[in-house]
Design a protein around this motif. Sequence first.
Motif, PDB file in Angstrom:
ATOM      1  N   GLN A   1       0.830  -1.195   0.000  1.00 10.80           N
ATOM      2  CA  GLN A   1       0.000   0.000   0.000  1.00 10.80           C
ATOM      3  C   GLN A   1       0.870   1.253   0.000  1.00 10.80           C
ATOM      4  N   LEU A   2       1.941   1.223   0.778  1.00 11.26           N
ATOM      5  CA  LEU A   2       2.874   2.345   0.822  1.00 11.26           C
ATOM      6  C   LEU A   2       3.479   2.615  -0.554  1.00 11.26           C
ATOM      7  N   ALA A   3       3.931   1.561  -1.226  1.00  8.75           N
ATOM      8  CA  ALA A   3       4.534   1.724  -2.554  1.00  8.75           C
ATOM      9  C   ALA A   3       3.515   2.267  -3.555  1.00  8.75           C
ATOM     10  N   TYR A   4       2.284   1.781  -3.483  1.00  5.93           N
ATOM     11  CA  TYR A   4       1.233   2.275  -4.369  1.00  5.93           C
ATOM     12  C   TYR A   4       0.937   3.749  -4.083  1.00  5.93           C
ATOM     13  N   GLY A   5       0.840   4.109  -2.810  1.00  3.94           N
ATOM     14  CA  GLY A   5       0.605   5.504  -2.442  1.00  3.94           C
ATOM     15  C   GLY A   5       1.741   6.406  -2.888  1.00  3.94           C
ATOM     16  N   ALA A   6       2.982   5.914  -2.773  1.00  5.95           N
ATOM     17  CA  ALA A   6       4.137   6.696  -3.220  1.00  5.95           C
ATOM     18  C   ALA A   6       4.085   6.913  -4.734  1.00  5.95           C
ATOM     19  N   SER A   7       3.645   5.905  -5.463  1.00 10.05           N
ATOM     20  CA  SER A   7       3.509   6.046  -6.923  1.00 10.05           C
ATOM     21  C   SER A   7       2.469   7.100  -7.273  1.00 10.05           C
ATOM     22  N   ILE A   8       1.348   7.074  -6.578  1.00  7.93           N
ATOM     23  CA  ILE A   8       0.291   8.051  -6.835  1.00  7.93           C
ATOM     24  C   ILE A   8       0.769   9.466  -6.490  1.00  7.93           C
ATOM     25  N   LEU A   9       1.443   9.605  -5.356  1.00  2.00           N
ATOM     26  CA  LEU A   9       1.942  10.923  -4.955  1.00  2.00           C
ATOM     27  C   LEU A   9       2.943  11.460  -5.979  1.00  2.00           C
TER      28      LEU A   9
ATOM     29  N   ALA B   1     -12.599  18.604  -7.528  1.00  2.00           N
ATOM     30  CA  ALA B   1     -13.496  17.723  -6.782  1.00  2.00           C
ATOM     31  C   ALA B   1     -12.952  16.295  -6.761  1.00  2.00           C
ATOM     32  N   LEU B   2     -12.498  15.833  -7.899  1.00  3.41           N
ATOM     33  CA  LEU B   2     -11.930  14.485  -7.981  1.00  3.41           C
ATOM     34  C   LEU B   2     -10.690  14.367  -7.105  1.00  3.41           C
ATOM     35  N   ARG B   3      -9.811  15.363  -7.158  1.00  2.00           N
ATOM     36  CA  ARG B   3      -8.589  15.354  -6.337  1.00  2.00           C
ATOM     37  C   ARG B   3      -8.920  15.313  -4.853  1.00  2.00           C
ATOM     38  N   THR B   4      -9.921  16.086  -4.446  1.00  2.00           N
ATOM     39  CA  THR B   4     -10.294  16.132  -3.036  1.00  2.00           C
ATOM     40  C   THR B   4     -10.819  14.775  -2.577  1.00  2.00           C
ATOM     41  N   ILE B   5     -11.709  14.193  -3.340  1.00  2.00           N
ATOM     42  CA  ILE B   5     -12.299  12.896  -2.963  1.00  2.00           C
ATOM     43  C   ILE B   5     -11.230  11.810  -2.925  1.00  2.00           C
ATOM     44  N   LEU B   6     -10.424  11.720  -3.967  1.00  2.00           N
ATOM     45  CA  LEU B   6      -9.403  10.676  -4.008  1.00  2.00           C
ATOM     46  C   LEU B   6      -8.332  10.863  -2.944  1.00  2.00           C
ATOM     47  N   THR B   7      -8.001  12.117  -2.636  1.00  2.00           N
ATOM     48  CA  THR B   7      -7.038  12.369  -1.566  1.00  2.00           C
ATOM     49  C   THR B   7      -7.599  11.927  -0.221  1.00  2.00           C
ATOM     50  N   LEU B   8      -8.861  12.227   0.033  1.00  2.00           N
ATOM     51  CA  LEU B   8      -9.473  11.802   1.295  1.00  2.00           C
ATOM     52  C   LEU B   8      -9.521  10.279   1.413  1.00  2.00           C
ATOM     53  N   VAL B   9      -9.847   9.602   0.324  1.00  2.00           N
ATOM     54  CA  VAL B   9      -9.864   8.135   0.341  1.00  2.00           C
ATOM     55  C   VAL B   9      -8.466   7.589   0.632  1.00  2.00           C
ATOM     56  N   ALA B  10      -7.460   8.136  -0.024  1.00  2.00           N
ATOM     57  CA  ALA B  10      -6.087   7.677   0.191  1.00  2.00           C
ATOM     58  C   ALA B  10      -5.638   7.934   1.624  1.00  2.00           C
TER      59      ALA B  10
ATOM     60  N   PHE C   1      -7.504   8.397   4.391  1.00  2.00           N
ATOM     61  CA  PHE C   1      -8.217   7.557   5.356  1.00  2.00           C
ATOM     62  C   PHE C   1      -7.773   6.099   5.264  1.00  2.00           C
ATOM     63  N   SER C   2      -7.409   5.647   4.085  1.00  3.73           N
ATOM     64  CA  SER C   2      -6.887   4.287   3.934  1.00  3.73           C
ATOM     65  C   SER C   2      -5.544   4.145   4.652  1.00  3.73           C
ATOM     66  N   LEU C   3      -4.678   5.141   4.506  1.00  2.00           N
ATOM     67  CA  LEU C   3      -3.387   5.105   5.201  1.00  2.00           C
ATOM     68  C   LEU C   3      -3.568   5.196   6.720  1.00  2.00           C
ATOM     69  N   ILE C   4      -4.509   6.015   7.164  1.00  5.90           N
ATOM     70  CA  ILE C   4      -4.793   6.110   8.599  1.00  5.90           C
ATOM     71  C   ILE C   4      -5.314   4.774   9.127  1.00  5.90           C
ATOM     72  N   ALA C   5      -6.191   4.121   8.362  1.00  9.19           N
ATOM     73  CA  ALA C   5      -6.724   2.825   8.784  1.00  9.19           C
ATOM     74  C   ALA C   5      -5.613   1.785   8.902  1.00  9.19           C
ATOM     75  N   THR C   6      -4.625   1.850   8.021  1.00 12.59           N
ATOM     76  CA  THR C   6      -3.493   0.927   8.116  1.00 12.59           C
ATOM     77  C   THR C   6      -2.650   1.225   9.355  1.00 12.59           C
ATOM     78  N   ILE C   7      -2.470   2.493   9.677  1.00 15.24           N
ATOM     79  CA  ILE C   7      -1.749   2.861  10.904  1.00 15.24           C
ATOM     80  C   ILE C   7      -2.488   2.310  12.126  1.00 15.24           C
ATOM     81  N   LEU C   8      -3.813   2.455  12.135  1.00 16.25           N
ATOM     82  CA  LEU C   8      -4.601   1.933  13.252  1.00 16.25           C
ATOM     83  C   LEU C   8      -4.513   0.414  13.327  1.00 16.25           C
ATOM     84  N   ALA C   9      -4.514  -0.255  12.182  1.00 15.90           N
ATOM     85  CA  ALA C   9      -4.380  -1.720  12.165  1.00 15.90           C
ATOM     86  C   ALA C   9      -3.028  -2.141  12.717  1.00 15.90           C
TER      87      ALA C   9
END
Length: 138
Positions: A20-28, A104-113, A115-123
């Motif tokens: 997930q980290l590598a995928y997020g880094a690619s997107i960033l 709008a698309l950037r805002t939604i996709l950024t929030l999803v990304a 919250f997904s990273l936060i959920a992984t931190i919590l896990a």
Amino acid sequence: SVPLIMGITEVYYPELAFAQLAYGASILSFLGGARWGFAIPESSPAKPDWLNLANSTVPALMAWIALLFRDNLIEANIMLIMGFGMALHYDLSLLPTYPSWFKALRTILTLVAVFSLIATILAASSYPEKPLPSLLSK
């Protein structure tokens, strides 16, 4: 999604967290490239000046630094979250000429990304860590 798998199994899988980290880094990194591409055309409202071109390299640098934290995925995810937040701030406030559908698309996709990273931190802090079973050992 990685946090969903960890939530269902109630196990923290560091291999999935790193994927997930590598995928997020690619997107960033891609977001920085998109900003660069927006600034380059002569007809663009974002001129290819030092500020726009230098700022377009920041997301890729933050993604690279996050990947260097591979031994501490919580810190790496926090670095990605900061990178996504900075990129969104830059796109919404410093480059207001982006089309509204893109903002709008950037805002939604950024929030999803994020919250997904936060959920992984919590896990990582809530579930026991376990390596993924090897498919080659059977």
